[in-house]
Design a protein around this motif. Structure first.
Motif, PDB file in Angstrom:
ATOM      1  N   LEU A 143      47.416  43.955  48.447  1.00  0.00           N
ATOM      2  CA  LEU A 143      47.014  42.414  48.621  1.00  0.00           C
ATOM      3  C   LEU A 143      45.929  42.261  49.592  1.00  0.00           C
ATOM      4  N   PRO A 144      46.159  42.719  50.862  1.00  0.00           N
ATOM      5  CA  PRO A 144      45.211  42.502  52.138  1.00  0.00           C
ATOM      6  C   PRO A 144      43.611  43.133  51.769  1.00  0.00           C
ATOM      7  N   TYR A 145      43.420  43.719  50.804  1.00  0.00           N
ATOM      8  CA  TYR A 145      42.119  44.619  50.759  1.00  0.00           C
ATOM      9  C   TYR A 145      41.532  44.102  49.313  1.00  0.00           C
ATOM     10  N   ALA A 146      42.244  43.126  48.465  1.00  0.00           N
ATOM     11  CA  ALA A 146      41.642  42.730  47.390  1.00  0.00           C
ATOM     12  C   ALA A 146      40.652  41.828  47.568  1.00  0.00           C
ATOM     13  N   ASN A 147      39.648  41.857  46.470  1.00  0.00           N
ATOM     14  CA  ASN A 147      38.715  40.735  46.411  1.00  0.00           C
ATOM     15  C   ASN A 147      39.419  39.369  46.005  1.00  0.00           C
ATOM     16  N   LEU A 148      38.672  38.391  45.973  1.00  0.00           N
ATOM     17  CA  LEU A 148      38.994  36.976  45.713  1.00  0.00           C
ATOM     18  C   LEU A 148      39.775  36.790  44.492  1.00  0.00           C
ATOM     19  N   PHE A 149      39.188  37.514  43.279  1.00  0.00           N
ATOM     20  CA  PHE A 149      39.784  37.372  42.034  1.00  0.00           C
ATOM     21  C   PHE A 149      41.174  37.893  42.124  1.00  0.00           C
ATOM     22  N   TRP A 150      41.235  38.966  42.423  1.00  0.00           N
ATOM     23  CA  TRP A 150      42.624  39.944  42.297  1.00  0.00           C
ATOM     24  C   TRP A 150      43.561  39.716  43.401  1.00  0.00           C
ATOM     25  N   SER A 151      43.038  38.805  44.338  1.00  0.00           N
ATOM     26  CA  SER A 151      44.171  38.156  45.349  1.00  0.00           C
ATOM     27  C   SER A 151      44.841  37.169  44.409  1.00  0.00           C
ATOM     28  N   GLY A 152      44.035  36.192  43.740  1.00  0.00           N
ATOM     29  CA  GLY A 152      44.907  35.455  42.969  1.00  0.00           C
ATOM     30  C   GLY A 152      45.912  36.065  41.987  1.00  0.00           C
ATOM     31  N   VAL A 153      45.390  37.062  41.233  1.00  0.00           N
ATOM     32  CA  VAL A 153      46.169  37.884  40.362  1.00  0.00           C
ATOM     33  C   VAL A 153      47.423  38.530  41.199  1.00  0.00           C
ATOM     34  N   LEU A 154      47.110  39.000  42.180  1.00  0.00           N
ATOM     35  CA  LEU A 154      48.265  39.889  42.923  1.00  0.00           C
ATOM     36  C   LEU A 154      49.247  38.679  43.618  1.00  0.00           C
ATOM     37  N   LEU A 155      48.614  37.548  44.183  1.00  0.00           N
ATOM     38  CA  LEU A 155      49.604  36.713  44.606  1.00  0.00           C
ATOM     39  C   LEU A 155      50.623  36.043  43.649  1.00  0.00           C
ATOM     40  N   THR A 156      50.176  35.909  42.361  1.00  0.00           N
ATOM     41  CA  THR A 156      50.844  35.445  41.456  1.00  0.00           C
ATOM     42  C   THR A 156      52.017  36.445  40.780  1.00  0.00           C
ATOM     43  N   ILE A 157      51.476  37.636  40.840  1.00  0.00           N
ATOM     44  CA  ILE A 157      52.835  38.775  40.176  1.00  0.00           C
ATOM     45  C   ILE A 157      53.593  38.947  41.554  1.00  0.00           C
ATOM     46  N   ILE A 158      53.277  39.108  42.865  1.00  0.00           N
ATOM     47  CA  ILE A 158      54.283  39.124  43.928  1.00  0.00           C
ATOM     48  C   ILE A 158      54.934  37.976  44.000  1.00  0.00           C
ATOM     49  N   GLY A 159      54.437  36.722  43.755  1.00  0.00           N
ATOM     50  CA  GLY A 159      55.394  35.589  43.946  1.00  0.00           C
ATOM     51  C   GLY A 159      56.516  35.778  43.000  1.00  0.00           C
ATOM     52  N   LEU A 218      53.705  30.630  45.182  1.00  0.00           N
ATOM     53  CA  LEU A 218      54.847  29.745  44.997  1.00  0.00           C
ATOM     54  C   LEU A 218      55.442  29.491  43.489  1.00  0.00           C
ATOM     55  N   ALA A 219      54.455  28.971  42.698  1.00  0.00           N
ATOM     56  CA  ALA A 219      54.746  28.545  41.446  1.00  0.00           C
ATOM     57  C   ALA A 219      55.395  29.587  40.719  1.00  0.00           C
ATOM     58  N   ALA A 220      54.815  30.764  40.862  1.00  0.00           N
ATOM     59  CA  ALA A 220      55.211  32.075  39.961  1.00  0.00           C
ATOM     60  C   ALA A 220      56.574  32.248  40.628  1.00  0.00           C
ATOM     61  N   GLY A 221      56.764  32.082  41.776  1.00  0.00           N
ATOM     62  CA  GLY A 221      58.055  32.313  42.377  1.00  0.00           C
ATOM     63  C   GLY A 221      59.061  31.406  41.899  1.00  0.00           C
ATOM     64  N   ALA A 222      58.828  30.153  41.705  1.00  0.00           N
ATOM     65  CA  ALA A 222      59.640  29.268  40.938  1.00  0.00           C
ATOM     66  C   ALA A 222      59.933  29.610  39.528  1.00  0.00           C
ATOM     67  N   LEU A 223      59.084  29.963  38.846  1.00  0.00           N
ATOM     68  CA  LEU A 223      59.477  30.660  37.535  1.00  0.00           C
ATOM     69  C   LEU A 223      60.068  32.042  37.373  1.00  0.00           C
ATOM     70  N   GLY A 224      59.919  33.167  38.577  1.00  0.00           N
ATOM     71  CA  GLY A 224      60.625  34.120  38.800  1.00  0.00           C
ATOM     72  C   GLY A 224      62.011  33.776  39.116  1.00  0.00           C
ATOM     73  N   THR A 225      62.438  32.640  39.783  1.00  0.00           N
ATOM     74  CA  THR A 225      63.921  32.234  40.116  1.00  0.00           C
ATOM     75  C   THR A 225      64.498  31.927  38.653  1.00  0.00           C
ATOM     76  N   PHE A 226      64.076  31.317  37.937  1.00  0.00           N
ATOM     77  CA  PHE A 226      64.893  31.116  36.805  1.00  0.00           C
ATOM     78  C   PHE A 226      65.197  32.321  36.082  1.00  0.00           C
ATOM     79  N   PHE A 227      64.076  33.180  35.731  1.00  0.00           N
ATOM     80  CA  PHE A 227      64.232  34.421  34.820  1.00  0.00           C
ATOM     81  C   PHE A 227      65.128  35.396  35.644  1.00  0.00           C
ATOM     82  N   GLY A 228      65.287  35.217  36.910  1.00  0.00           N
ATOM     83  CA  GLY A 228      66.000  36.401  37.742  1.00  0.00           C
ATOM     84  C   GLY A 228      67.306  36.032  37.564  1.00  0.00           C
ATOM     85  N   GLY A 229      67.867  35.045  37.611  1.00  0.00           N
ATOM     86  CA  GLY A 229      69.511  34.933  37.170  1.00  0.00           C
ATOM     87  C   GLY A 229      69.840  35.559  35.915  1.00  0.00           C
ATOM     88  N   THR A 230      68.901  35.110  34.774  1.00  0.00           N
ATOM     89  CA  THR A 230      69.235  35.727  33.475  1.00  0.00           C
ATOM     90  C   THR A 230      69.309  37.373  33.532  1.00  0.00           C
TER      91      THR A 230
END
Length: 418
Positions: free
Chosen positions: A313-329, A276-288
């Protein structure tokens, strides 16, 4: 920036300057209230793990809570927007925050499932009242920088939504459901800021520059109505897909992490915060980025860029779950403000109605998706359902059915000349 200095900037803002200049004091204030509003709305999913344990709720019952708040906002936002377009009412801003205050108070003391549902309906009503009016204030203060203004407004809301996992970990795990009482103070602060914004809003709608701008707003040409209606259906479908996927992650993915990796409730919520935090950051850059590369292109990129990562994402380990969730958001939610601006271009002169329709549907359809997902989880388990949800961003391919930005500009220019 302190609250007193922000309110001072609003008081000093000139309503006549809104025709050409961007009023950053007003934009920052409405974005701050958006953060307040959506952080309180995010209390609802944040408290899900606590309610599930203390009230012994099923996933379907949790889905009904999510549906109650989102569906209330979905129904009422276009209604409020339509009313405001016909009869601008600045006092709706503090009134809406008053509904949210009531909802937070009721939630803190709710002792039954039905009482929780009543509380979240009040929070939904507050959100429904705020969003179309807040989007209209953003539009009025934008000057010639509509994409930037909408991004500033929306980033406050998405930042507020991203707080949900932290609220679970820092407030509701140690203090339980009664922790919601602290958010009545946030609502009270929001009411104060909204009073100052409402005063600026009132001065602006009485100004000559606003009246001239309102008279010059384009009208839809009869020969374009069918094409615009089709484009709006496509846009709403994209909002549905994005909201359904985002809701499935925000509401249920923490349970998937708890079940799959044995995490505690607090630790699992950190991963949702990353999304969600990555999504908030993406929202700002998205408009620009949309102002530079085109709104339709940005909407497509947000869906196409997140689709392959969502499938992994559903098949990732714990570390990559965090990375993927950030990028996807970051990628997926970057189009949130852009879809609102695109819809405003499709139907000029109906800012409140269109904003309420798009953001309202985002809440409502997300809530419907959460209800369906919760029911599926009860029947087949959380891991298979998360795998099914991972296919949703692939539907973003229908973005190319939308008219290009150049075509939209031609429609708007033609409408203004008509």
């Amino acid at each position: 920036m302190s609250l007193p200095s922000l309110t001072k900037k609003i008081n000093n803002a000139s309503p006549g300057s809104t025709a050409n200049q961007t009023i950053f004091g007003v934009l920052l204030a409405i974005s701050l209230v958006h953060l307040f509003n959506d952080s309180m709305q995010s209390v609802i999913p944040a408290i899900f793990p606590i309610l599930k344990e203390t009230m012994n709720l099923s996933y379907t019952q949790i889905g009904w809570i999510a549906f109650a708040i989102n569906f209330t906002a979905s129904i009422m936002q276009p209604v409020v927007g339509l009313f405001s377009d016909k009869r601008p009412t600045p006092s709706l801003l503090p009134i809406g925050m008053g509904f949210t205050f009531t909802g937070m108070l009721l939630l803190a003391y709710a002792s039954s499932y039905s009482a929780v549902l009543l509380a979240v309906v009040f929070v939904g009503l507050g959100s429904a009242t705020f969003h179309p009016e807040g989007s209209k204030v953003s539009h009025m203060a934008a000057g010639n920088r509509r994409g930037l203004a909408q991004s500033i407004f929306q980033v406050g809301g998405n930042a507020g939504q991203s707080l949900a996992p932290l609220l679970t970990s820092l407030i509701f795990v140690p203090y339980g459901q009664f922790g919601a009482i602290g958010f009545t103070g946030v609502a009270a602060a929001g009411i104060i800021v909204q009073i100052f914004i409402a005063r600026w809003y009132g001065r602006t709608i009485r100004s000559e520059s606003f009246a001239k701008k309102h008279r010059n707003a384009g009208k839809i040409r009869p020969e374009l109505k069918n094409r615009i209606a089709f484009a709006m259906i496509i846009l709403i479908s994209l909002v549905f897909v994005r909201s359904w996927y985002s809701s499935s992650i925000a509401s249920y993915y923490s349970f998937n992490l708890i079940e799959g990796f044995g995490l505690s409730v607090g630790d699992a919520q950190i991963y949702i915060f990353l999304f969600l935090a990555a999504g908030a950051l993406g929202t700002f850059f998205g408009g620009t980025l949309a102002d530079r590369f085109g709104k339709r292109n940005l909407i497509f990129a947000s869906m196409a860029g997140s689709a392959p990562l969502a499938l992994i994402l559903p098949y990732a380990n714990l570390f990559w779950s965090g990375v993927l969730l950030t990028i996807i958001g970051f990628i997926l939610i970057s189009s949130f403000s852009v879809t609102v601006v695109y819809a405003q271009m499709l139907i000029p002169g109906k800012i409140g109605t269109v904003s309420g329709l798009i953001t309202g549907l985002a809440f409502g359809l997300g809530g419907l998706g959460a209800l369906v997902v919760g029911n599926w989880i009860d029947k087949i388990g959380i891991s298979p359902v998360m795998q099914l949800c991972s296919f949703l961003p692939l539907l973003g391919v229908i973005t190319f059915l939308l008219p290009s930005d150049r075509k939209l500009s031609e429609w708007t220019e033609g409408a203004s000349e008509a």
